[in-house]
Write a protein that holds these residues in place. Structure first.
Motif, short mmCIF file in Angstrom:
data_model
loop_
_atom_site.label_atom_id
_atom_site.label_comp_id
_atom_site.label_asym_id
_atom_site.label_seq_id
_atom_site.Cartn_x
_atom_site.Cartn_y
_atom_site.Cartn_z
N GLY A 107 0.76 -1.24 0.00
CA GLY A 107 0.00 0.00 0.00
C GLY A 107 0.78 1.28 0.00
N GLY A 108 2.10 1.29 0.18
CA GLY A 108 2.83 2.55 0.20
C GLY A 108 3.35 2.89 -1.17
N PHE A 109 3.06 4.06 -1.67
CA PHE A 109 3.49 4.45 -3.01
C PHE A 109 4.10 5.84 -2.98
CE2 PHE A 109 2.00 0.99 -5.51
CZ PHE A 109 0.94 0.45 -4.79
N THR A 110 5.01 6.05 -3.90
CA THR A 110 5.66 7.34 -4.02
C THR A 110 4.69 8.41 -4.50
OG1 THR A 110 7.74 6.24 -4.56
CG2 THR A 110 7.55 8.55 -5.15
N VAL A 111 4.83 9.61 -3.96
CA VAL A 111 4.05 10.75 -4.42
C VAL A 111 5.02 11.83 -4.88
CG1 VAL A 111 2.10 10.26 -2.93
CG2 VAL A 111 3.92 11.70 -2.09
N PRO A 112 4.57 12.80 -5.67
CA PRO A 112 5.49 13.75 -6.28
C PRO A 112 6.10 14.73 -5.28
CG PRO A 112 3.24 14.41 -6.73
CD PRO A 112 3.18 13.06 -6.10
N THR A 113 7.34 15.11 -5.53
CA THR A 113 8.02 16.06 -4.66
C THR A 113 7.31 17.40 -4.63
OG1 THR A 113 9.46 16.69 -6.49
CG2 THR A 113 10.26 15.00 -4.99
N GLU A 114 6.67 17.79 -5.74
CA GLU A 114 6.03 19.09 -5.78
C GLU A 114 4.87 19.16 -4.79
OE1 GLU A 114 3.22 19.46 -9.46
OE2 GLU A 114 4.97 18.28 -10.07
N LEU A 115 4.26 18.01 -4.45
CA LEU A 115 3.19 17.99 -3.45
C LEU A 115 3.76 18.35 -2.08
CD1 LEU A 115 0.28 17.44 -2.72
CD2 LEU A 115 0.82 15.02 -2.51
N ALA A 116 4.93 17.82 -1.75
CA ALA A 116 5.56 18.17 -0.48
C ALA A 116 5.91 19.65 -0.44
CB ALA A 116 6.82 17.34 -0.27
N ALA A 117 6.36 20.20 -1.58
CA ALA A 117 6.70 21.63 -1.62
C ALA A 117 5.47 22.48 -1.35
CB ALA A 117 7.32 21.97 -2.97
N VAL A 118 4.32 22.07 -1.92
CA VAL A 118 3.08 22.81 -1.69
C VAL A 118 2.70 22.75 -0.22
CG1 VAL A 118 0.60 22.81 -2.16
CG2 VAL A 118 2.21 22.52 -4.04
N ILE A 119 2.85 21.57 0.40
CA ILE A 119 2.50 21.40 1.81
C ILE A 119 3.36 22.30 2.69
CG2 ILE A 119 2.62 19.77 3.73
CD1 ILE A 119 1.68 17.62 1.79
N ASN A 167 -5.70 20.08 -11.27
CA ASN A 167 -5.67 20.75 -9.97
C ASN A 167 -5.61 19.80 -8.78
OD1 ASN A 167 -8.22 19.68 -9.77
ND2 ASN A 167 -9.29 21.60 -9.98
N MET A 168 -5.57 18.49 -9.00
CA MET A 168 -5.66 17.55 -7.88
C MET A 168 -4.48 17.68 -6.93
SD MET A 168 -7.86 15.55 -6.81
CE MET A 168 -7.98 14.42 -5.42
N GLU A 169 -3.28 17.84 -7.45
CA GLU A 169 -2.11 17.93 -6.58
C GLU A 169 -2.16 19.18 -5.71
OE1 GLU A 169 1.59 17.27 -8.71
OE2 GLU A 169 0.47 16.08 -10.15
N SER A 170 -2.59 20.30 -6.30
CA SER A 170 -2.71 21.53 -5.51
C SER A 170 -3.77 21.38 -4.44
CB SER A 170 -3.05 22.71 -6.43
OG SER A 170 -2.01 22.94 -7.34
N LEU A 171 -4.87 20.73 -4.78
CA LEU A 171 -5.94 20.52 -3.81
C LEU A 171 -5.45 19.68 -2.64
CD1 LEU A 171 -8.90 20.55 -2.86
CD2 LEU A 171 -9.29 18.55 -4.32
N LEU A 172 -4.80 18.56 -2.94
CA LEU A 172 -4.29 17.69 -1.88
C LEU A 172 -3.21 18.39 -1.06
CD1 LEU A 172 -4.05 14.31 -3.82
CD2 LEU A 172 -5.79 15.02 -2.16
N GLY A 173 -2.34 19.11 -1.76
CA GLY A 173 -1.29 19.82 -1.04
C GLY A 173 -1.87 20.84 -0.09
N GLY A 174 -2.90 21.56 -0.54
CA GLY A 174 -3.52 22.54 0.34
C GLY A 174 -4.21 21.91 1.53
N LEU A 175 -4.94 20.80 1.30
CA LEU A 175 -5.64 20.12 2.40
C LEU A 175 -4.67 19.58 3.45
CD1 LEU A 175 -8.39 18.11 0.47
CD2 LEU A 175 -8.73 20.11 1.93
#
Length: 425
Positions: free
Chosen positions: A143-155, A241-249
């Motif tokens: 169940g563990g999968f890599t997510v994009p680095t840009e999502l961490a930057a947004v967070i 816009n999904m990555e920005s949405l998740l990063g913001g949440l």
């Protein structure tokens, strides 16, 4: 409305607000005073809206600039002499990183099912050595999968924007790779002075002026966002816009707990919040109000050696700022100065910058409503970057994404930051 128009409107609103307050004198009747007071509050509410619009316009301009720069780089790679793999391709033939990322998540495909080109695009987006990847100790099918680095930057950026105490421009931030306790030696020597020396006299050696050292500890407390669950259809259809949405949440969830604990944490099993750790500077005479004189007394309760630090500032809730905006000194001058965005001059209070922290108490009885001092003496320990993980099997066919962080906070010198507390009754 352009940024320039917003700046002009901002200036007009402040002028109007001050005019409304200036009309209130000792001879103004109560009805007229209440009318002018309400007018001032309405104008300042518009002022806050304009400021937020300006911030959004500036952020949008920055994003557009980065996007244009990225497009320019891509065009340069496609010119003769550029990247060999990109040369000769039309821009419409390029595979988007987001397309590959969402295909990987929503389709449940593992890396072996992606094309060579798709794997290369996905790999190019996860090369940061600073970013932790949330995976189980076993196989990827757990169940563990890599997510994009840009999502961490947004967070991370969202956390800085949400709460001032996670911002390294305000506090002293220590970034560590591991969570082992860090011991901080402390010393406050501001009250000790040298003495006049008499010729041929022996120097005093009675220990009366020995430096007194202490020690504080920074640990690594862990907080998580809980899972944000979203459907396969949403992941597939919201490519843009999904990555920005998740990063913001996720960023806001992490920011809420981080700023709260770094503000009012009691230091037992969690950070020692800056409000909790601060020392008394001034007690107000009223239960739900403060005066200009009391703010000045708070400022001068902090030793002048700390007031020279570039990180010295006030900190209070937004509702407290609303009350401060109406305060004047003995000469009728407003304590609060709005600053000037056009010249990058920030708003100030008695010549010092301030930070809005809504995890601090509003004006009420026996509340620590204002801080002032050198915030470089407040240490925030961050362990790595946010750890982000995606689970597919648990929520199949939907997806779940969660984040967690490790941090701690401690005030190294309690004399450096002091609080103003309202009267108990």
């Amino acid at each position: 409305m352009s940024l320039k128009d917003l700046q002009e409107k901002r200036g007009r609103l402040v002028t109007q607000a001050r005019e409304a307050l200036n009309e209130i004198t000792t001879n103004t009747d109560e009805a007229r005073s209440a009318e002018l007071d309400a007018r001032h509050d309405a104008i300042m509410a518009d002022f806050d809206k304009v400021e937020k619009l300006m911030e959004r316009e500036q952020k949008l301009a920055d994003i557009e600039k980065r996007f244009e720069d990225r497009q320019a780089e891509e065009r340069a790679k496609k010119r003769p002499g550029g990247d060999a793999e990109a040369r000769g391709q039309d821009e419409g033939d390029q595979i988007s990183y987001r397309q590959v990322f969402h295909k990987y998540l929503a389709g449940g495909a593992d890396l072996g099912e992606l094309s060579t080109e798709e794997r290369a695009v996905l790999k190019a987006g996860v090369q940061s050595t600073k970013e932790f990847r949330a995976q189980t100790a076993g196989t990827t099918t757990a169940g563990g999968f890599t997510v994009p680095t840009e999502l961490a930057a947004v967070i991370i950026q969202t956390m800085k924007d949400w709460g001032p105490l996670y911002d390294d421009e305000i506090c002293t931030v220590l970034n560590t790779a591991s969570g082992n306790p860090i011991k901080l030696p402390t010393v406050d020597d501001t009250a000790v002075v040298a003495e006049k020396h008499t010729e041929a006299a022996a120097l005093t050696d009675d220990g009366g002026k020995d430096a007194t050292f202490g020690q504080k500890s920074l640990d690594a407390y862990v907080y998580d966002t809980e899972f944000v669950r979203f459907s396969m259809e949403l992941a597939t259809d919201s490519i843009f816009n999904m990555e920005s949405l998740l990063g913001g949440l996720l960023g806001e969830r992490l920011a809420r707990i981080a700023n709260k604990e770094l503000t009012i944490g009691d230091g037992t099993g969690d950070p020692n919040g800056v409000v909790t750790a601060s020392s008394l500077g001034k007690t107000a005479t009223a239960t739900a109000a403060i005066t200009a004189d009391e703010i000045i007394d708070l400022l001068h309760s902090v030793n002048s050696a700390y007031r020279r630090s570039p990180k010295t500032r006030f900190m209070f809730a937004d509702t407290t700022l609303a009350a401060i905006r109406k305060l004047k000194d003995g000469q009728g001058n407003f304590l609060w100065a709005m600053g000037d965005v056009t010249t990058a001059q920030p708003g100030t209070l008695l010549g010092y910058r301030y930070s809005i922290n809504d995890d601090m108490d509003a004006l009420a009885a026996a509340k620590k409503v204002m801080l002032f001092g050198d915030f470089s003496k407040y240490f925030v320990r961050k362990v790595g970057s946010p750890v982000i993980g995606v689970l597919r099997e648990r929520f199949w066919p939907d997806l779940g994404i969660a984040g967690l962080i490790r941090f701690d906070g401690e005030l190294g010198d309690t004399a450096a930051i002091k609080h103003l507390i309202t009267a108990a009754s």
